[in-house]
Write a protein that holds these residues in place. Sequence first.
Motif, mmCIF file in Angstrom:
data_model
loop_
_atom_site.group_PDB
_atom_site.id
_atom_site.type_symbol
_atom_site.label_atom_id
_atom_site.label_comp_id
_atom_site.label_asym_id
_atom_site.label_seq_id
_atom_site.Cartn_x
_atom_site.Cartn_y
_atom_site.Cartn_z
ATOM 1 N N CYS A 188 7.101 -29.650 33.274
ATOM 2 C CA CYS A 188 6.246 -28.663 32.621
ATOM 3 C C CYS A 188 7.095 -27.836 31.667
ATOM 4 O O CYS A 188 8.109 -27.271 32.058
ATOM 5 C CB CYS A 188 5.593 -27.760 33.662
ATOM 6 S SG CYS A 188 4.629 -26.412 32.939
ATOM 7 N N ARG A 248 -0.934 -32.010 32.111
ATOM 8 C CA ARG A 248 -1.729 -32.152 30.894
ATOM 9 C C ARG A 248 -0.791 -32.329 29.711
ATOM 10 O O ARG A 248 0.259 -31.710 29.648
ATOM 11 C CB ARG A 248 -2.589 -30.898 30.652
ATOM 12 C CG ARG A 248 -3.597 -30.647 31.739
ATOM 13 C CD ARG A 248 -4.733 -31.654 31.619
ATOM 14 N NE ARG A 248 -5.755 -31.403 32.599
ATOM 15 C CZ ARG A 248 -6.020 -32.199 33.623
ATOM 16 N NH1 ARG A 248 -5.325 -33.297 33.802
ATOM 17 N NH2 ARG A 248 -6.982 -31.910 34.462
ATOM 18 N N TYR A 273 0.621 -31.809 26.042
ATOM 19 C CA TYR A 273 0.644 -30.706 25.085
ATOM 20 C C TYR A 273 1.196 -31.242 23.780
ATOM 21 O O TYR A 273 2.254 -31.863 23.747
ATOM 22 C CB TYR A 273 1.528 -29.567 25.583
ATOM 23 C CG TYR A 273 1.702 -28.475 24.562
ATOM 24 C CD1 TYR A 273 0.698 -27.540 24.337
ATOM 25 C CD2 TYR A 273 2.856 -28.391 23.795
ATOM 26 C CE1 TYR A 273 0.844 -26.549 23.388
ATOM 27 C CE2 TYR A 273 3.009 -27.394 22.845
ATOM 28 C CZ TYR A 273 2.002 -26.479 22.648
ATOM 29 O OH TYR A 273 2.147 -25.503 21.707
ATOM 30 N N LEU A 321 2.334 -29.886 30.412
ATOM 31 C CA LEU A 321 2.144 -28.656 31.165
ATOM 32 C C LEU A 321 1.543 -29.025 32.509
ATOM 33 O O LEU A 321 0.660 -29.887 32.583
ATOM 34 C CB LEU A 321 1.172 -27.721 30.442
ATOM 35 C CG LEU A 321 1.651 -27.120 29.133
ATOM 36 C CD1 LEU A 321 0.481 -26.592 28.333
ATOM 37 C CD2 LEU A 321 2.652 -26.017 29.405
ATOM 38 N N LYS A 335 -0.923 -28.383 35.656
ATOM 39 C CA LYS A 335 -2.302 -27.907 35.580
ATOM 40 C C LYS A 335 -2.411 -26.387 35.698
ATOM 41 O O LYS A 335 -3.170 -25.777 34.940
ATOM 42 C CB LYS A 335 -3.173 -28.618 36.610
ATOM 43 C CG LYS A 335 -3.419 -30.077 36.248
ATOM 44 C CD LYS A 335 -4.294 -30.765 37.270
ATOM 45 C CE LYS A 335 -4.475 -32.233 36.915
ATOM 46 N NZ LYS A 335 -5.313 -32.925 37.894
ATOM 47 N N HIS A 349 -1.352 -24.949 32.354
ATOM 48 C CA HIS A 349 -2.348 -25.307 31.352
ATOM 49 C C HIS A 349 -3.576 -24.402 31.473
ATOM 50 O O HIS A 349 -4.122 -23.940 30.477
ATOM 51 C CB HIS A 349 -2.753 -26.774 31.492
ATOM 52 C CG HIS A 349 -3.721 -27.228 30.463
ATOM 53 N ND1 HIS A 349 -5.080 -27.254 30.683
ATOM 54 C CD2 HIS A 349 -3.532 -27.659 29.192
ATOM 55 C CE1 HIS A 349 -5.685 -27.686 29.600
ATOM 56 N NE2 HIS A 349 -4.784 -27.935 28.680
ATOM 57 N N HIS A 362 -6.934 -20.942 25.134
ATOM 58 C CA HIS A 362 -7.398 -22.172 24.508
ATOM 59 C C HIS A 362 -8.123 -21.928 23.184
ATOM 60 O O HIS A 362 -8.878 -22.768 22.731
ATOM 61 C CB HIS A 362 -8.283 -22.960 25.481
ATOM 62 C CG HIS A 362 -7.521 -23.456 26.657
ATOM 63 N ND1 HIS A 362 -6.771 -24.605 26.624
ATOM 64 C CD2 HIS A 362 -7.343 -22.940 27.893
ATOM 65 C CE1 HIS A 362 -6.186 -24.781 27.793
ATOM 66 N NE2 HIS A 362 -6.519 -23.777 28.574
#
Length: 97
Positions: free
Chosen positions: A13, A26, A28, A45, A47, A50, A55
Amino acid sequence: MWPSRTRTETVTCLACGTERPREEAREYDKHGDRWDRDDKTFEHLCKPCHSDLCHHPRDELEALLVDLEAGERERDAFLASYLSTVEERYGTLEEES
């Protein structure tokens, strides 16, 4: 041929530095276009990190950070320059009530 989906790939991450299996992370893309995959290497990232992200669209953010030499200057000098530049380009920063 597509790589096997059963293999466990470990990713780190970029926010907290933890290592996780790929399926627990996730992708990026610092350019904001994770769908265009030609010649790209993605960062990841976990979770929880994230979920903590804002966003909202970040148009012009990466270019602004590059222009202001983010990561290359002293933190206080960078932040002062960032706030000044944002106010100059987009107006005064005010918290919404």
